[in-house]
Enzyme design. Structure first.
Site, short mmCIF file in Angstrom:
data_model
loop_
_atom_site.label_atom_id
_atom_site.label_comp_id
_atom_site.label_asym_id
_atom_site.label_seq_id
_atom_site.Cartn_x
_atom_site.Cartn_y
_atom_site.Cartn_z
N HIS A 169 0.78 -1.10 -0.08
CA HIS A 169 0.02 -0.17 0.04
C HIS A 169 0.84 1.28 0.10
O HIS A 169 1.93 1.10 0.71
CB HIS A 169 -0.67 -0.10 1.23
CG HIS A 169 -2.34 -0.63 1.29
ND1 HIS A 169 -2.82 -1.17 2.45
CD2 HIS A 169 -3.05 -0.86 0.31
CE1 HIS A 169 -3.97 -1.61 2.10
NE2 HIS A 169 -4.16 -1.35 0.67
N CYS A 269 -2.38 2.96 8.84
CA CYS A 269 -3.23 1.97 8.53
C CYS A 269 -4.59 2.11 9.40
O CYS A 269 -5.59 1.91 8.87
CB CYS A 269 -2.81 0.66 8.50
SG CYS A 269 -1.60 0.56 7.51
N1 ARG Z 1 -4.14 -7.02 6.86
C1 ARG Z 1 -4.58 -5.81 6.05
C2 ARG Z 1 -4.30 -6.04 4.58
O1 ARG Z 1 -3.45 -6.58 4.15
C3 ARG Z 1 -3.72 -4.65 6.54
C4 ARG Z 1 -4.22 -3.52 5.72
C5 ARG Z 1 -3.10 -2.35 6.28
N2 ARG Z 1 -3.61 -1.11 5.86
C6 ARG Z 1 -2.72 0.06 5.34
N3 ARG Z 1 -3.31 0.98 5.16
N4 ARG Z 1 -1.78 -0.44 4.76
O2 ARG Z 1 -5.35 -5.62 3.65
#
Ligand code: ARG
Length: 276
Positions: A169, A269
């Site tokens: 991300h 996150c």
């Molecule tokens: N387990 C989640 C996923 O992989 C974690 C999300 C993390 N969020 C972020 N904004 N990077 O989707």
């Protein structure tokens, strides 16, 4: 210089980790056999909320839903600019039901929600800077969603390609230090190697004064930080980056979210910003 940094007070949307767990693996940080200490996770998360409030920020929360262990990662469910809500459509089927619960919160709070037509994971990949929306693609959010966000907000969306699966991300590889506006771009911190060569060149051009991070900083969750323009809420594991930011006049506020790192998430996150 340190005292010239002025915080802008924010409104955040979060979701308590009551049902947080690692039950599936949709990024390289997740291993389904990992045990999460839910009590510790709750304590760590509460410390983040307390830190925001202590620094004057407003925090609203969405009720967590059983069976949606990643719902705590509020950043992924929408991106809000100028009071306009661009919702989410998750890549992973396991996370898709989260969107409806966040949409409902927004509707009850008096917002209309735009549902994207292709995969888009909110502020995880769409990072408003005041002047642009920096937009990640490569693992989750699609280029089609970048175009849709640009049409929706009428703000230039800068597409950036992510190349390292650990930084899947945009908010794991980059964060906004200072908001920009129509006259200047503000400033960011980023880890260059997380981006394709062309995207790296775009960032160099837009942010010649950016603070550059190392792979170590990024692996320590240092890029999943949140800055209010003065205070930088940052993982204590990213000590080296925090001290470089202090040299630039920012005030690091360490908040340890180690239980959430097991799911591939950190401070940013867990935090969505509602920009009015
Ligand atoms: N387990 C989640 C996923 O992989 C974690 C999300 C993390 N969020 C972020 N904004 N990077 O989707």
């Amino acid at each position: 210089m340190p005292d010239s940094r002025v915080p802008r007070l924010r409104r955040f949307l979060v979701c308590e980790p009551r049902h947080f767990a690692v039950q599936y693996a949709i990024n390289p940080w997740m291993h389904p056999d990992t045990r999460v200490d839910v009590d510790l996770a709750q304590e760590q998360w509460q410390a983040l909320i307390d830190a925001y409030r202590t620094h004057g920020h407003t925090v609203d929360s969405v009720e967590p839903v059983p069976g949606l262990p990643d719902m705590v990662f509020a950043a992924n469910s929408a991106v809000v600019v100028g009071g306009r809500v661009f919702g989410s459509l998750f890549h992973a089927p396991e996370r898709r039901p989260e969107s409806g619960h966040y949409d409902l919160w927004f509707k009850k709070a008096g917002y209309e929600v735009h549902r994207p037509g292709s995969v888009s994971e909110g502020e995880g990949d769409l990072v408003p800077t005041g002047r642009y929306v920096l937009a990640g693609t490569g693992f989750r959010t699609t280029r089609e969603a970048h175009r849709e966000a640009q049409e929706f907000f009428g703000v230039p969306v800068i597409s950036l390609t992510l190349v390292d699966p650990y930084f899947y991300h945009l908010d794991t590889a980059l964060f906004v230090l200072d908001d920009g506006d129509d006259t200047h771009g503000g400033n960011i911190v980023y880890y260059p190697e997380a981006f394709s060569p062309g995207s790296r060149a775009v960032l160099e051009r837009l942010y010649p004064d950016a603070v550059l991070a190392t792979r170590e900083d990024a692996m320590a969750w240092g890029l999943n930080s949140l800055s209010d323009g003065r205070h930088v809420f940052i993982a204590p594991q990213a000590e080296a980056l925090a001290s470089r930011l202090a040299d630039h006049g920012y005030v690091p506020v360490p908040v340890d979210l180690s239980e959430f790192h097991k799911a591939g998430g950190g401070i940013k996150c867990c935090t969505q910003e509602i920009r009015s």
